[in-house]
Design an enzyme around this catalytic site. Sequence first.
Site, short mmCIF file in Angstrom:
data_model
loop_
_atom_site.label_atom_id
_atom_site.label_comp_id
_atom_site.label_asym_id
_atom_site.label_seq_id
_atom_site.Cartn_x
_atom_site.Cartn_y
_atom_site.Cartn_z
N TRP A 101 -38.62 33.21 16.33
CA TRP A 101 -39.37 33.54 15.11
C TRP A 101 -40.35 34.68 15.36
O TRP A 101 -40.52 35.57 14.53
CB TRP A 101 -40.07 32.31 14.54
N ASP A 171 -48.28 32.62 12.70
CA ASP A 171 -47.28 31.83 11.99
C ASP A 171 -47.42 30.39 12.49
O ASP A 171 -47.19 30.11 13.66
CB ASP A 171 -45.89 32.39 12.33
N LYS A 195 -41.58 22.51 7.03
CA LYS A 195 -41.56 21.85 8.32
C LYS A 195 -42.48 20.63 8.29
O LYS A 195 -42.07 19.53 8.58
CB LYS A 195 -42.00 22.81 9.44
C1 LIG Z 1 -38.67 27.78 10.14
C2 LIG Z 1 -39.57 28.81 10.66
C3 LIG Z 1 -39.61 30.10 10.12
C4 LIG Z 1 -38.69 30.54 9.01
O1 LIG Z 1 -39.07 29.96 7.84
P1 LIG Z 1 -38.38 30.32 6.43
O2 LIG Z 1 -39.29 29.67 5.46
O3 LIG Z 1 -37.01 29.75 6.48
O4 LIG Z 1 -38.34 31.80 6.33
C5 LIG Z 1 -40.53 30.99 10.62
N1 LIG Z 1 -41.36 30.65 11.61
C6 LIG Z 1 -41.35 29.42 12.17
C7 LIG Z 1 -42.31 29.10 13.25
C8 LIG Z 1 -40.45 28.47 11.72
O5 LIG Z 1 -40.44 27.25 12.26
#
Ligand SMILES: *Cc1c(COP(=O)(O)O)cnc(C)c1O
Length: 360
Positions: A101, A171, A195
């Site tokens: 990511w 993030d 998540k």
């Molecule tokens: C799942 C995830 C993403 C991507 O998320 P989307 O909402 O599908 O774009 C980005 N960063 C992390 C840390 C993730 O776990």
Amino acid sequence: MGRVYNFSAGPAVLPEEVLREAADEMLDYNGTGMSVMEMSHRSKEYQEIIETAEQDLRDLMNIPDNYKVLFLQGGASQQFAAIPMNLMKNKVADYIITGQWAKKAYQEACHYGKANAIASSADKTFSYIPDCSDLPISEDADYVYICENNTIYGTKFKTLPNTKGKTLVADVSSCFLSEPVDVTKYGVIYGGVQKNIGPAGVVIVIIREDLITDDVLPGTPTMLKYKTQADAKSLYNTPPAYGIYICGKVFKWLKKMGGLEVMKQRNEEKATILYDFLDQSELFKGTVVKEDRSLMNVPFVTGNEDLDAKFVKEAKAAGFVNIKGHRTVGGMRASIYNAMPKEGVVKLVEFMKKFEADNK
Ligand SMILES: *Cc1c(COP(=O)(O)O)cnc(C)c1O
């Protein structure tokens, strides 16, 4: 069939209480005679839903007044572009690459300016967090970027990098609300909610006010400008209204549970049960260096692909679902987010013990 133990990395388990409440309100929200799905996002009822959600999130995370909270769409992945578009005034940013990511965010930023990969743990399949105490931070960097919890690899920053005064952007998709955070250490904290918070379709961005300006890269779409969204209080256009409503219910649930300090204790307790088992097991082993282990995502392997596949299959039959590792890593991964009850982890470990005994 009843509810399973869902170890999915995302979309993931939600508190059963929240789902039941939403079911109760499905046809008639609070005497309105309609579902929240059918409601105008400009109505008084919806105004209250989104404002209460924001306030509860502010309470939970202790978000200072000089930060805005935005409820947006496009997932975490859209922020990979929105962040450089809004923040790259000097067209320079430093990225710490601790997994897929972070790498995707870095690659996206490369379209907009000079993104520097200043540290990486790619050399050991992202099984650790690099030392970030004295990195070669660029003099003119607009920000330093991290993925705080690496969903796929199961690592977490236990201390934030020393950004040498530069704005930190994180993030936190897979560790959002899993423990208390000091918001003042960040310029931007953001994450997809699917998540650890709610249904897919909502991304929450918490951003310091001075970073919200009209001075964005030329060509930045109106919708991706933080200023547009902040000025309109996330209602520039139709927001992901139902998703925000469910997030709001999860915030209430978290408050009722005792807040983020209590969630942290619960999450540590759950993770310890699983890691302690992995550390003494002769069959299963964790893939991450101990000091960088995530409380949320726990990858493990047997060392034998056929046995991994057998485990995943038998686990599923026993009601432990979505425990297969990410397609790029293999093995297994148990995601044990806030809504996973301790009982789910205890029972998983019992199942793993039995599997180990049967497959000696
Ligand atoms: C799942 C995830 C993403 C991507 O998320 P989307 O909402 O599908 O774009 C980005 N960063 C992390 C840390 C993730 O776990």
